[in-house]
Enzyme design. Structure first.
Site, PDB file in Angstrom:
ATOM      1  N   ARG A  37      -2.127   6.655  -7.879  1.00 16.89           N
ATOM      2  CA  ARG A  37      -2.799   7.322  -6.779  1.00 16.89           C
ATOM      3  C   ARG A  37      -3.712   8.248  -7.570  1.00 16.89           C
ATOM      4  O   ARG A  37      -3.156   8.796  -8.495  1.00 16.89           O
ATOM      5  CB  ARG A  37      -1.686   7.875  -5.786  1.00 16.89           C
ATOM      6  CG  ARG A  37      -1.239   6.552  -5.131  1.00 16.89           C
ATOM      7  CD  ARG A  37       0.140   7.403  -4.424  1.00 16.89           C
ATOM      8  NE  ARG A  37       1.006   6.539  -3.678  1.00 16.89           N
ATOM      9  CZ  ARG A  37       2.334   6.137  -4.231  1.00 16.89           C
ATOM     10  NH1 ARG A  37       2.485   6.512  -5.441  1.00 16.89           N
ATOM     11  NH2 ARG A  37       2.985   5.400  -3.755  1.00 16.89           N
ATOM     12  N   LYS A  61       4.883   9.891  -5.107  1.00 18.60           N
ATOM     13  CA  LYS A  61       5.634  10.521  -4.080  1.00 18.60           C
ATOM     14  C   LYS A  61       6.908  10.745  -4.132  1.00 18.60           C
ATOM     15  O   LYS A  61       7.776  10.197  -4.649  1.00 18.60           O
ATOM     16  CB  LYS A  61       5.151   9.641  -2.855  1.00 18.60           C
ATOM     17  CG  LYS A  61       3.838   9.267  -2.330  1.00 18.60           C
ATOM     18  CD  LYS A  61       3.651   8.257  -1.379  1.00 18.60           C
ATOM     19  CE  LYS A  61       2.248   8.205  -0.868  1.00 18.60           C
ATOM     20  NZ  LYS A  61       2.214   7.420   0.353  1.00 18.60           N
ATOM     21  N   HIS A 137      -8.927   4.361  -4.015  1.00 23.90           N
ATOM     22  CA  HIS A 137      -7.465   3.706  -3.706  1.00 23.90           C
ATOM     23  C   HIS A 137      -7.738   2.142  -3.892  1.00 23.90           C
ATOM     24  O   HIS A 137      -6.721   1.334  -4.366  1.00 23.90           O
ATOM     25  CB  HIS A 137      -7.076   3.682  -2.341  1.00 23.90           C
ATOM     26  CG  HIS A 137      -5.662   3.478  -2.039  1.00 23.90           C
ATOM     27  ND1 HIS A 137      -4.635   4.034  -2.516  1.00 23.90           N
ATOM     28  CD2 HIS A 137      -5.288   2.315  -1.377  1.00 23.90           C
ATOM     29  CE1 HIS A 137      -3.442   3.126  -2.303  1.00 23.90           C
ATOM     30  NE2 HIS A 137      -3.939   2.199  -1.560  1.00 23.90           N
ATOM     31  N   ARG A 140      -6.382   1.176  -7.266  1.00 21.40           N
ATOM     32  CA  ARG A 140      -4.884   0.749  -7.150  1.00 21.40           C
ATOM     33  C   ARG A 140      -4.606  -0.696  -6.646  1.00 21.40           C
ATOM     34  O   ARG A 140      -3.865  -1.467  -7.190  1.00 21.40           O
ATOM     35  CB  ARG A 140      -4.400   1.768  -6.225  1.00 21.40           C
ATOM     36  CG  ARG A 140      -2.961   1.774  -6.022  1.00 21.40           C
ATOM     37  CD  ARG A 140      -2.427   2.929  -5.432  1.00 21.40           C
ATOM     38  NE  ARG A 140      -1.000   2.886  -4.932  1.00 21.40           N
ATOM     39  CZ  ARG A 140       0.289   2.967  -5.597  1.00 21.40           C
ATOM     40  NH1 ARG A 140      -0.019   3.437  -6.954  1.00 21.40           N
ATOM     41  NH2 ARG A 140       1.347   2.945  -4.827  1.00 21.40           N
ATOM     42  N   HIS A 163       6.384   1.837  -5.458  1.00 23.96           N
ATOM     43  CA  HIS A 163       6.915   1.790  -3.965  1.00 23.96           C
ATOM     44  C   HIS A 163       8.116   1.617  -3.813  1.00 23.96           C
ATOM     45  O   HIS A 163       9.055   0.970  -4.700  1.00 23.96           O
ATOM     46  CB  HIS A 163       6.124   0.458  -3.679  1.00 23.96           C
ATOM     47  CG  HIS A 163       4.755   0.514  -3.261  1.00 23.96           C
ATOM     48  ND1 HIS A 163       4.005  -0.891  -3.348  1.00 23.96           N
ATOM     49  CD2 HIS A 163       3.895   1.341  -3.238  1.00 23.96           C
ATOM     50  CE1 HIS A 163       2.688  -0.533  -2.987  1.00 23.96           C
ATOM     51  NE2 HIS A 163       2.465   0.790  -2.986  1.00 23.96           N
ATOM     52  N   TYR A 172      -0.385  -6.283  -1.150  1.00 23.23           N
ATOM     53  CA  TYR A 172      -1.721  -6.533  -2.221  1.00 23.23           C
ATOM     54  C   TYR A 172      -1.744  -8.169  -2.463  1.00 23.23           C
ATOM     55  O   TYR A 172      -2.386  -8.481  -3.325  1.00 23.23           O
ATOM     56  CB  TYR A 172      -1.113  -5.900  -3.465  1.00 23.23           C
ATOM     57  CG  TYR A 172      -1.316  -4.498  -3.144  1.00 23.23           C
ATOM     58  CD1 TYR A 172      -2.365  -3.709  -3.182  1.00 23.23           C
ATOM     59  CD2 TYR A 172      -0.167  -3.524  -3.055  1.00 23.23           C
ATOM     60  CE1 TYR A 172      -2.717  -2.385  -2.950  1.00 23.23           C
ATOM     61  CE2 TYR A 172      -0.339  -2.138  -3.018  1.00 23.23           C
ATOM     62  CZ  TYR A 172      -1.577  -1.611  -2.782  1.00 23.23           C
ATOM     63  OH  TYR A 172      -1.671  -0.270  -2.760  1.00 23.23           O
TER      64      TYR A 172
END
Length: 191
Positions: A37, A61, A137, A140, A163, A172
């Protein structure tokens, strides 16, 4: 997602004869090599990239850490920036330049935040003649889609992207009938 032509144009956009261009080229290579990211890319510090082991540590994150391998070209472009671009971009030590641990620094010698990297991406995108609706993005998304299209398993891509849920990674996947047929032929015991 970027097409192969758009990626090629984007990677041709940085001016490799100047420190800013070397930085921009390293930014693009690490973007596509890691699937990071933009916020993760902005937080990479010098100690996070291990050239010898060809990997980078990303802080995602929720302060979730992951290690992503780097391919030879990404290492080559990164090292060229570190040797020939970054030192020139840093301010003189008297102004605090040597204390900056961020990999990506502005032409004023300061760590680049997400907004600064996003701005540089937009500059390169315009120079490459790429559609204005392409965002950082998309790099990514391209990373994930290319890995899956190249045969990487969904669980590995999930780990590389950081994730928490496999269902997040599944966005994706673009399964065409031909890809489904190929998967069955390759993996089904009676295929």
């Amino acid at each position: 997602m970027l097409t192969a032509e758009e990626l090629a144009a984007l990677f041709d956009a940085p001016d490799l004869s100047c420190p800013v261009g070397l930085r921009d080229a390293a930014m693009l290579e690490l973007f596509i090599a890691t699937g990071a990211r933009i916020s993760e890319l902005s937080r990479i510090e010098l100690g996070d990239v291990c050239v010898a082991e060809r990997q980078v540590r990303l802080l995602g994150k929720g302060s979730k850490e992951r290690i992503v391998p780097l391919y030879a070209r990404a290492i080559e472009v990164y090292e060229r920036y570190l040797e020939n671009g970054r030192p020139i971009l840093l301010r003189p030590p008297a102004l605090g330049g040597d204390a900056c641990r961020a990999v990506f620094v502005s032409d004023r010698g300061r760590a680049m935040n997400s907004d600064a990297l996003r701005y540089r991406f937009d500059v390169l995108k315009r120079k490459a003649g790429i559609s204005s609706d392409i965002t950082p993005h998309a790099m990514r998304h391209t990373f994930a889609t290319e890995l899956l299209g190249g045969g990487a398993d969904l669980r590995s891509v999930q780990e590389l992207l950081g994730h928490a849920s496999l269902s997040t990674t599944q966005i994706y996947t673009h399964l065409t009938p031909d890809r489904l047929k190929s998967a069955v032929a390759r993996a089904h015991p009676r295929g």
